[in-house]
Write a protein that holds these residues in place. Structure first.
Motif, PDB file in Angstrom:
ATOM      1  N   VAL A  16      51.710  28.865  12.004  1.00  0.00           N
ATOM      2  CA  VAL A  16      51.678  28.228  10.680  1.00  0.00           C
ATOM      3  C   VAL A  16      51.240  26.776  10.822  1.00  0.00           C
ATOM      4  N   ARG A  18      55.483  21.743   9.557  1.00  0.00           N
ATOM      5  CA  ARG A  18      55.450  22.447   8.270  1.00  0.00           C
ATOM      6  C   ARG A  18      56.318  23.683   8.375  1.00  0.00           C
ATOM      7  N   ARG A  69      56.828  26.692   6.822  1.00  0.00           N
ATOM      8  CA  ARG A  69      56.371  27.660   5.828  1.00  0.00           C
ATOM      9  C   ARG A  69      56.898  29.023   6.211  1.00  0.00           C
ATOM     10  N   LEU A 119      46.785  28.395  10.355  1.00  0.00           N
ATOM     11  CA  LEU A 119      46.159  29.718  10.257  1.00  0.00           C
ATOM     12  C   LEU A 119      46.505  30.389   8.925  1.00  0.00           C
ATOM     13  N   SER A 120      45.705  31.377   8.552  1.00  0.00           N
ATOM     14  CA  SER A 120      45.942  32.087   7.290  1.00  0.00           C
ATOM     15  C   SER A 120      47.180  32.979   7.430  1.00  0.00           C
ATOM     16  N   ASP A 121      47.755  33.377   6.292  1.00  0.00           N
ATOM     17  CA  ASP A 121      48.953  34.230   6.307  1.00  0.00           C
ATOM     18  C   ASP A 121      48.718  35.517   7.100  1.00  0.00           C
ATOM     19  N   VAL A 166      48.639  34.733  10.779  1.00  0.00           N
ATOM     20  CA  VAL A 166      49.998  34.422  11.244  1.00  0.00           C
ATOM     21  C   VAL A 166      50.770  35.722  11.452  1.00  0.00           C
TER      22      VAL A 166
END
Lengths: 235, 259
Positions: free
Chosen positions: A107, B226, B228, A111-113, A116
């Protein structure tokens, strides 16, 4: 940075209380090498790994990664390329669930979801811990925590992997799995360990540390068969 | 004490583990919005409006039921607010002696009513906040607060304090077990031993916090970390929850005006 070699040039480090942990150390570790750091407790192995990861700054001397000196300005390069596994996994795991902890590195790499999620699954699968994904790290056994701590680092796909006593507290099967895992890792790997058998099995090269200095830097077999050297290093 | 601490640590872990209830499945931002709305409505009620405040207790009761939360935990935390609210309103009965009603021959003064109102408002306010934390988890709550616009530095700071608190609890547990394992006699520890234990505890927790800080730094990519978590998507149920709750809270507040 095409080659992920590590270079220590006359590096010294003293802790704020004045204790000198690393003294005038010079080393060169080339890309793809697997190196064992051997030495008694307090020999400076952990400090050396923390220096290599950029988590401590040398009191004197310099460290470079792929020819780029490690400074505050180049720290992002270190973070992208170097992964470290601490000795105590409790110090490494800080997120609410295993999945979140493994995802933390990817994250923060932006990187994109989807990427990840893919990396998390891949890293957990490699350490055979996918079934622990939704558990809280607090509820895991010591061996499981070790495996997850390794996965948190693998998920960032480091080019240089630093491991501090990775086999401590592992049962034989987990230890065997760890050895296979490191064997499959085809980048640079530096392992600080007291596990001589693991060092012999994994690392062609060994650096014996004593009181912050490199007492010997030679092929592992030669090091381990030199009982006088081992005795002098407190091993 | 060891058992209690271990229990507290396990409960903290459970809060952070995904649970399955209608309240848990809602987006954290929706729950934060409704909690804030409830607090505004509750705290805007006059202190002497006991009926209105009691009516407002329907919201935390509904939250407890829908979220299948531990009532004892909510109550325990809510009661923690008592000393503060009592301290704030302790002089109300002495300063405001205007009689407002008589119950079974006892004259109730306006001061006593406002003190009760203050206590009830305190208990209800803490209850909804505890329900928000229990049904969302501290990590997700902070992350969702960040998504609502709270600066990343503040979110990281709160999360680090939370992590430090958990570390401190873990250190206390380990230390307490080490002390108990070598104690011959039962009973309280002498104060001089406690003083040393606390010193060791603080040093140990700072050392652990430093390691955790390094773990964060090593994987944070060189900037502010972060946090997330897997993104929850805002769904129709979240919109419905906010709208429905807003209507109910406004109605309860409105009903109070009619009483």
């Amino acid at each position: 940075m095409s080659h992920h070699f590590l270079n220590f040039s006359q590096v010294s480090y003293s802790y704020p209380d004045g204790m000198s942990a690393v003294r005038q150390l010079s080393l060169h570790i080339t890309h793809g090498e697997r190196v064992a750091l051997l030495g008694a407790n307090g020999a400076g192995k952990t400090t050396l790994l923390l220096l290599a990861a950029g988590l401590l700054r040398p009191t004197s001397g310099s460290i470079s990664l792929g020819g780029v000196p490690i400074t505050q300005h180049t720290m992002h390069l270190v973070r992208q390329n170097v992964g470290i596994v601490f000795q105590n996994p409790d110090n490494q795991l800080f997120m609410p669930t295993v999945r979140d902890d493994v995802a933390f590195g990817p994250v923060n790499m932006g990187l994109s979801d989807e990427e990840v999620a893919r990396r998390v699954e891949c890293a957990l699968r490699r350490v055979a811990s996918l079934h622990l994904a939704d558990r809280s790290p607090d509820t895991l056994s010591a061996g499981q925590k070790h495996a997850v701590a390794i996965a948190t680092t693998l998920a960032t796909s480091p080019n240089i992997l630093l491991m501090d006593e990775p086999s401590a507290g592992l049962d034989p099967r987990a230890r065997r799995r760890l050895i296979e895992l490191v064997r499959c890792f085809d980048h640079t790997c530096i392992i600080a360990t007291h596990d001589m058998e693991m060092a012999r099995e994994l690392c062609p090269r060994a650096i014996v540390m004593c009181e912050g200095s490199a007492l010997c830097d030679a092929p592992t077999d030669a090091v381990l068969s030199d009982s006088a050297l081992l005795d002098r290093a407190g091993l | 004490m060891g058992d209690k601490l271990l229990g507290a640590l396990r409960r903290l872990s459970l809060i952070e583990t995904p649970q399955h209830s209608p309240l848990h499945s809602l987006d954290g931002r929706a729950k934060i919005a409704v909690t804030l709305l409830y607090l505004v409505a509750l705290l805007s009620l006059p202190l002497d409006s006991l009926a209105g405040i009691i009516l407002m207790s329907l919201v935390p009761i509904a939250g407890w039921a829908v979220g299948r939360l531990r009532g004892r935990t909510i109550l325990r935390w809510a009661l923690l607010s008592l000393p503060f609210t009592v301290a704030v309103g302790a002089f109300n009965p002495l300063l405001d002696r205007e009689p407002v009603a008589e119950v079974a021959g006892v004259t109730l003064t306006h001061g006593w009513i406002t003190l009760c109102g203050l206590i009830l408002r305190g208990v209800l306010s803490v209850s909804v906040v505890v329900e928000l934390v229990l049904s969302t988890g501290v990590y997700r709550l902070c992350v969702d607060a960040g998504r609502l616009g709270v600066p990343a530095v503040v979110v990281a700071l709160v999360l680090m304090v939370y992590r430090y608190m958990r570390l401190l609890m873990g250190e206390v547990l380990t230390l307490r077990m080490a002390v108990d394992a070598r104690r011959q006699r039962r009973g309280a520890l002498p104060m001089r031993v406690w003083a040393r234990v606390v010193g060791v505890l603080l040093i140990g927790s700072v050392r652990r916090a430093r390691w955790v800080g390094m773990a964060l730094e090593a994987r944070a990519g060189g900037g502010v970390p972060r946090f997330r978590l897997p993104a929850t998507k805002w769904r129709t149920t979240d919109t419905l929850f906010v709208v429905f709750s807003a209507v109910v809270i406004t109605l309860l507040r409105f009903v109070d005006c009619c009483l």
